[in-house]
Write a protein that holds these residues in place. Structure first.
Motif, mmCIF file in Angstrom:
data_model
loop_
_atom_site.group_PDB
_atom_site.id
_atom_site.type_symbol
_atom_site.label_atom_id
_atom_site.label_comp_id
_atom_site.label_asym_id
_atom_site.label_seq_id
_atom_site.Cartn_x
_atom_site.Cartn_y
_atom_site.Cartn_z
ATOM 1 N N HIS A 139 0.854 -1.186 0.000
ATOM 2 C CA HIS A 139 0.000 0.000 0.000
ATOM 3 C C HIS A 139 0.896 1.244 0.000
ATOM 4 C CE1 HIS A 139 1.127 0.437 4.198
ATOM 5 N NE2 HIS A 139 0.646 -0.774 4.468
ATOM 6 N N GLN A 140 0.265 2.396 -0.073
ATOM 7 C CA GLN A 140 1.014 3.649 -0.036
ATOM 8 C C GLN A 140 0.646 4.468 1.189
ATOM 9 O OE1 GLN A 140 2.764 5.434 -3.057
ATOM 10 N NE2 GLN A 140 1.922 4.305 -4.777
ATOM 11 N N VAL A 141 0.202 3.787 2.241
ATOM 12 C CA VAL A 141 -0.226 4.470 3.452
ATOM 13 C C VAL A 141 0.958 4.987 4.252
ATOM 14 C CG1 VAL A 141 -1.458 4.182 5.646
ATOM 15 C CG2 VAL A 141 -2.331 3.110 3.566
ATOM 16 N N ASP A 142 2.041 4.220 4.283
ATOM 17 C CA ASP A 142 3.208 4.615 5.065
ATOM 18 C C ASP A 142 4.477 4.120 4.383
ATOM 19 O OD1 ASP A 142 3.338 1.873 5.610
ATOM 20 O OD2 ASP A 142 2.288 2.086 7.523
ATOM 21 N N GLY A 143 5.612 4.371 5.040
ATOM 22 C CA GLY A 143 6.898 3.994 4.467
ATOM 23 C C GLY A 143 7.055 2.506 4.258
ATOM 24 N N ASP A 144 6.540 1.705 5.201
ATOM 25 C CA ASP A 144 6.625 0.256 5.049
ATOM 26 C C ASP A 144 5.942 -0.198 3.764
ATOM 27 O OD1 ASP A 144 8.033 -0.034 7.362
ATOM 28 O OD2 ASP A 144 6.377 -0.833 8.561
ATOM 29 N N GLY A 145 4.735 0.314 3.541
ATOM 30 C CA GLY A 145 3.996 -0.074 2.349
ATOM 31 C C GLY A 145 4.700 0.338 1.074
ATOM 32 N N LYS A 146 5.221 1.541 1.034
ATOM 33 C CA LYS A 146 5.901 2.035 -0.167
ATOM 34 C C LYS A 146 7.163 1.230 -0.458
ATOM 35 C CE LYS A 146 4.090 6.706 0.371
ATOM 36 N NZ LYS A 146 4.396 8.126 0.682
ATOM 37 N N ARG A 147 7.898 0.877 0.599
ATOM 38 C CA ARG A 147 9.113 0.073 0.404
ATOM 39 C C ARG A 147 8.769 -1.338 -0.075
ATOM 40 N NH1 ARG A 147 10.755 3.406 4.822
ATOM 41 N NH2 ARG A 147 9.698 2.072 6.338
ATOM 42 N N MET A 148 7.741 -1.939 0.529
ATOM 43 C CA MET A 148 7.375 -3.300 0.129
ATOM 44 C C MET A 148 6.733 -3.334 -1.253
ATOM 45 S SD MET A 148 8.625 -5.140 2.449
ATOM 46 C CE MET A 148 9.868 -3.828 2.504
ATOM 47 N N LEU A 149 6.038 -2.268 -1.617
ATOM 48 C CA LEU A 149 5.487 -2.183 -2.963
ATOM 49 C C LEU A 149 6.624 -2.168 -3.986
ATOM 50 C CD1 LEU A 149 2.971 -1.887 -4.730
ATOM 51 C CD2 LEU A 149 3.166 0.596 -4.454
ATOM 52 N N ASN A 189 -2.333 -7.977 0.646
ATOM 53 C CA ASN A 189 -1.886 -6.791 1.372
ATOM 54 C C ASN A 189 -1.891 -7.100 2.863
ATOM 55 O OD1 ASN A 189 -1.325 -4.213 2.334
ATOM 56 N ND2 ASN A 189 -3.451 -3.548 2.160
ATOM 57 N N LEU A 190 -0.770 -7.550 3.378
ATOM 58 C CA LEU A 190 -0.673 -7.956 4.784
ATOM 59 C C LEU A 190 -0.098 -6.800 5.600
ATOM 60 C CD1 LEU A 190 -1.152 -10.257 6.753
ATOM 61 C CD2 LEU A 190 1.139 -11.111 6.237
ATOM 62 N N ALA A 191 -0.968 -5.868 5.959
ATOM 63 C CA ALA A 191 -0.556 -4.686 6.714
ATOM 64 C C ALA A 191 -0.241 -5.050 8.159
ATOM 65 C CB ALA A 191 -1.662 -3.635 6.657
ATOM 66 N N ILE A 192 0.308 -4.104 8.894
ATOM 67 C CA ILE A 192 0.778 -4.364 10.253
ATOM 68 C C ILE A 192 -0.362 -4.770 11.191
ATOM 69 C CG2 ILE A 192 0.566 -1.939 10.983
ATOM 70 C CD1 ILE A 192 3.186 -2.386 12.592
ATOM 71 N N ASP A 193 -1.583 -4.268 10.942
ATOM 72 C CA ASP A 193 -2.698 -4.580 11.821
ATOM 73 C C ASP A 193 -3.542 -5.742 11.315
ATOM 74 O OD1 ASP A 193 -3.627 -3.256 9.620
ATOM 75 O OD2 ASP A 193 -4.964 -1.902 10.700
ATOM 76 N N LYS A 194 -3.063 -6.425 10.296
ATOM 77 C CA LYS A 194 -3.808 -7.542 9.720
ATOM 78 C C LYS A 194 -3.448 -8.845 10.432
ATOM 79 C CE LYS A 194 -6.361 -9.492 6.427
ATOM 80 N NZ LYS A 194 -7.785 -9.181 6.196
ATOM 81 N N ASP A 195 -4.462 -9.605 10.810
ATOM 82 C CA ASP A 195 -4.242 -10.920 11.412
ATOM 83 C C ASP A 195 -4.021 -11.924 10.285
ATOM 84 O OD1 ASP A 195 -4.173 -13.273 12.788
ATOM 85 O OD2 ASP A 195 -6.132 -13.040 13.752
ATOM 86 N N VAL A 196 -2.831 -12.447 10.185
ATOM 87 C CA VAL A 196 -2.507 -13.355 9.083
ATOM 88 C C VAL A 196 -3.370 -14.609 9.104
ATOM 89 C CG1 VAL A 196 -0.687 -14.613 10.314
ATOM 90 C CG2 VAL A 196 -0.566 -14.391 7.838
ATOM 91 N N LYS A 197 -3.902 -14.955 10.249
ATOM 92 C CA LYS A 197 -4.722 -16.160 10.351
ATOM 93 C C LYS A 197 -5.986 -16.066 9.499
ATOM 94 C CE LYS A 197 -3.115 -17.326 15.007
ATOM 95 N NZ LYS A 197 -3.506 -17.499 16.424
ATOM 96 N N THR A 198 -6.439 -14.840 9.222
ATOM 97 C CA THR A 198 -7.645 -14.688 8.406
ATOM 98 C C THR A 198 -7.392 -15.046 6.944
ATOM 99 O OG1 THR A 198 -7.163 -12.350 7.913
ATOM 100 C CG2 THR A 198 -8.436 -12.818 9.907
ATOM 101 N N LEU A 199 -6.134 -15.170 6.549
ATOM 102 C CA LEU A 199 -5.806 -15.500 5.166
ATOM 103 C C LEU A 199 -5.538 -16.986 4.963
ATOM 104 C CD1 LEU A 199 -3.284 -12.596 4.400
ATOM 105 C CD2 LEU A 199 -5.755 -12.613 4.048
ATOM 106 N N LEU A 200 -5.399 -17.719 6.043
ATOM 107 C CA LEU A 200 -4.940 -19.102 5.940
ATOM 108 C C LEU A 200 -5.974 -20.054 5.357
ATOM 109 C CD1 LEU A 200 -2.880 -19.430 9.254
ATOM 110 C CD2 LEU A 200 -2.175 -18.571 7.010
#
Length: 456
Positions: free
Chosen positions: A115-125, A153-164
């Motif tokens: 995503h482009q919400v923050d630096g983490d997203g821009k770097r990972m994009l 899009n696995l953001a910092i507040d996303k629970d990865v278990k919901t994708l499993l």
């Protein structure tokens, strides 16, 4: 049996630009499709068993009234909303395991904050874009390669278990991610249960790699890098005259390196001297040998102290040009090359690192030009370059999977790719663990004005 591969993937091309970024935040799983001659929106939607509205929602630009579907356009293909439950079979202990048919080729999953919400997203994009460029180049090199890419899009507040429960994830052969430590354990357990290779590309805490055989951990802790740097120094300079320079930097964390290096030198009976940046010119000069080559080691990686050190060395050389001097620095020095490049060469500098960005390398320049063409922007000026990191990882792992299949472990003898920037050499981490990257090099700025990366 040799698998048959075929793939061509380009994300975020000029036609859809940042519109795809917005889609990445709302669509949990996605593929990309490059438009062919005579393709229609209806035909593409039908091909992937999705509605026209779903296709247009994932590609907002395509919904514009003046939009033309042209050959070469890259569209995001969202996962069908009506995925049926997958068949299962007993695994012998009362549980069940997914046995849904896998797509032909190599299935790649990417679980990062896209995503482009923050630096983490821009770097990972940017990292993600590098992966896709690598896959595209692999297709150019070998038309038999097929790679199916799924991204979340696995953001910092996303629970990865919901994708499993996503069948596309279960069908992956390799997954790149996650970025955040809290998401590692559940995703690693899932990958281990489904025989999926999990590449953790960036800095995390914890030692999951020592307990989970599915993990390929690229990041190396400061402690491990310190050991590699000391070993490299002893291999190359143990018989030189070492000069430790105290830089009076109370914020420095380089004491771990200098203390261990002094112990190692003492263990082999090597002599060294200690001086200080605040010492007088005469006292500073006395620390240097006139009969042996000197290797200077500072106890900080900061630029201001390095600048003072160069001034002191210039003064020493002005009074005694015959003094032979090399320098052993720190990875941070690579950020200062635009300012100190001439001095790095003058003082024969060696810099320990796990990466080396060389803009003069022809292949690196070609990748940068391709990135600029595809995405209408330059890579971020960070070191290492995130897109080139993604490019190296994509090339390294997919080449390995293509050649060795599930037997690929990233070992030195399996490496068929010369990295542009990032050293990748994996070794077993613990008896029951995964694979830990041990890639390490010294970047040498030679006296003759050239440079080289010395791999260990």
């Amino acid at each position: 049996m040799i698998m048959k591969f075929l793939f061509r993937s380009i994300l975020l091309s000029l036609c859809i630009g940042l519109a795809a970024v917005g889609a990445a935040q709302s669509v949990e799983s996605q593929q990309t499709y490059k438009v062919k001659k005579k393709d229609t929106v209806y035909g593409i939607a039908r091909k992937y068993n999705i509605s026209i509205d779903e296709l247009l929602s994932a590609n907002p630009g395509a919904a514009d009234a003046d939009y033309n579907l042209k050959k070469g356009t890259v569209l995001i293909i969202p996962s069908p909303r009506n995925v049926q439950p997958s068949p299962t079979k007993s695994n012998g202990d009362g549980g069940s395991s997914v046995v849904a048919p896998r797509a032909d080729g190599i299935n790649v999953g990417v679980l990062l904050p896209l995503h482009q919400v923050d630096g983490d997203g821009k770097r990972m994009l940017e990292y993600y874009r590098g992966l896709l460029m690598a896959f595209d180049d692999l297709k150019e090199e070998n038309s038999d390669i097929k790679i199916n890419v799924y991204s979340w899009n696995l953001a910092i507040d996303k629970d990865v278990k919901t994708l499993l429960s996503d069948q596309n994830l279960a069908n992956c052969d390799i997954v790149f991610g996650p970025l955040y430590t809290a998401q590692v354990k559940p995703l690693a357990a899932f990958c281990d249960a489904h025989n999926i290779k999990l590449v953790i590309p960036f800095s995390i805490s914890g030692n999951d790699v020592e307990r989970n055989k599915s993990i390929f951990q690229v990041y190396q802790s400061p402690e491990k890098l310190n050991v590699s740097a000391v070993n490299a120094f002893m291999d190359r300079f143990a018989k030189k005259h070492v000069v430790f320079v105290d830089c009076n930097d109370s914020t420095s964390r380089k004491g771990m390196f200098t203390a261990e290096l002094r112990k190692r030198l003492e263990s082999v009976g090597a002599k060294y001297s200690i001086t200080n940046l605040k010492s007088s010119e005469q006292s500073f000069s006395k620390a240097f040998s006139r009969s042996e080559s000197n290797v200077v080691v500072l106890n900080t990686g900061r630029s201001p102290e390095l600048n003072v050190a160069f001034a002191k060395l210039n003064g020493l050389r002005a009074n005694d040009p015959s003094v032979a001097i090399s320098m052993f620095g720190y990875t941070e020095w690579l950020m200062y090359t635009k300012v100190y490049l001439e001095l790095f060469h003058k003082y024969d500098a060696y810099i320990p690192t796990t990466f080396y960005y060389n803009p003069l390398n022809m292949t690196t320049a070609n990748v940068e030009n391709k990135y600029r063409t595809w995405f209408r922007s330059d890579m971020q000026t960070a070191l290492p370059r995130f897109a080139i990191t993604g490019y190296d990882h994509g090339q390294f792992f997919v080449r390995g999977l293509k050649k060795y299949g599930k037997k690929f472990v990233g070992a030195r003898w399996q490496n068929g790719y010369v990295s542009l920037q990032n050293q990748l050499k994996f070794e077993k981490a613990g008896t029951n663990g995964g694979m830990q990257n041990r890639g390490f090099m010294l970047v040498h700025y030679r006296l003759d004005g050239g440079s080289e990366a010395i791999s260990y």
